[in-house]
Design a protein around this motif. Sequence first.
Motif, PDB file in Angstrom:
ATOM      1  N   GLU A  42       0.559  -1.512  -0.169  1.00 49.11           N
ATOM      2  CA  GLU A  42      -0.751   0.226  -0.314  1.00 49.11           C
ATOM      3  C   GLU A  42       0.544   0.902  -0.426  1.00 49.11           C
ATOM      4  O   GLU A  42       0.463   2.139  -0.810  1.00 49.11           O
ATOM      5  N   GLY A  43       2.091   1.175   0.854  1.00 50.67           N
ATOM      6  CA  GLY A  43       2.991   2.252   1.264  1.00 50.67           C
ATOM      7  C   GLY A  43       3.801   3.196  -0.284  1.00 50.67           C
ATOM      8  O   GLY A  43       3.553   3.796  -1.128  1.00 50.67           O
ATOM      9  N   TYR A  44       3.630   1.765  -0.763  1.00 55.59           N
ATOM     10  CA  TYR A  44       4.734   2.028  -2.012  1.00 55.59           C
ATOM     11  C   TYR A  44       3.946   2.316  -3.746  1.00 55.59           C
ATOM     12  O   TYR A  44       3.462   3.483  -4.486  1.00 55.59           O
ATOM     13  N   PHE A  45       1.964   2.094  -3.352  1.00 56.13           N
ATOM     14  CA  PHE A  45       1.642   2.744  -4.250  1.00 56.13           C
ATOM     15  C   PHE A  45       0.583   4.405  -3.593  1.00 56.13           C
ATOM     16  O   PHE A  45       0.471   5.174  -4.307  1.00 56.13           O
ATOM     17  N   ALA A  46       1.040   4.372  -2.291  1.00 54.41           N
ATOM     18  CA  ALA A  46      -0.057   5.428  -2.262  1.00 54.41           C
ATOM     19  C   ALA A  46       0.962   6.720  -2.272  1.00 54.41           C
ATOM     20  O   ALA A  46       0.755   8.097  -2.972  1.00 54.41           O
ATOM     21  N   ARG A  47       2.169   6.517  -1.961  1.00 51.88           N
ATOM     22  CA  ARG A  47       3.568   7.280  -1.915  1.00 51.88           C
ATOM     23  C   ARG A  47       3.879   7.311  -3.700  1.00 51.88           C
ATOM     24  O   ARG A  47       5.391   8.560  -4.191  1.00 51.88           O
ATOM     25  N   GLY A  48       3.513   6.819  -4.448  1.00 52.85           N
ATOM     26  CA  GLY A  48       3.767   7.234  -5.584  1.00 52.85           C
ATOM     27  C   GLY A  48       5.106   6.291  -6.508  1.00 52.85           C
ATOM     28  O   GLY A  48       5.612   6.286  -7.449  1.00 52.85           O
ATOM     29  N   GLU A  49       5.834   5.797  -5.627  1.00 52.76           N
ATOM     30  CA  GLU A  49       6.180   5.044  -6.125  1.00 52.76           C
ATOM     31  C   GLU A  49       6.659   4.104  -6.966  1.00 52.76           C
ATOM     32  O   GLU A  49       7.757   3.373  -7.797  1.00 52.76           O
TER      33      GLU A  49
END
Length: 157
Positions: free
Chosen positions: A15-22
Amino acid sequence: MEKNLIVESVRKKAEGYFARGEFFCSEAVVHTINELLGWPFPEEVVKMASGFPIGLGKSGCLCGAVSGGAMALGMAYGRKHGETMNEKMFQMSAALHDHIKNMYKSTCCRVLVKDYEFSSPERKAHCVKITGEVAAWIAEKLLEDPEIAPRINEAFN
């Protein structure tokens, strides 16, 4: 580390990778599961998942997280040239599809996001949640597999 903690860690990472735009959805799942498995493939493997976001290259078809999930399952159950097919590959891919379809009533990107303006933060949050669910589901299933779980537990300890 306890199974539930690993599964939730995987969910949050994806989720973090996607949410941060990485990464987009498919890339986030592939990268996170590669990490979970202790990097059996170089980090560049995520490039193979780059054409799947927004329903296969923005076509709105199969959810990118689900596509990335099937690719990630291939890291564990896929084969090389000359090897026989591991039956778990088909079983697990179908089960992933069915899990997401049961949960969200579809695996089609355009159907999954039909109630959202595409550029809205609400649509992104919805897709982030689906991405986390796919990664967490895969992590849980891999941790239940006696042939794969020891590798994961070794990487987490």
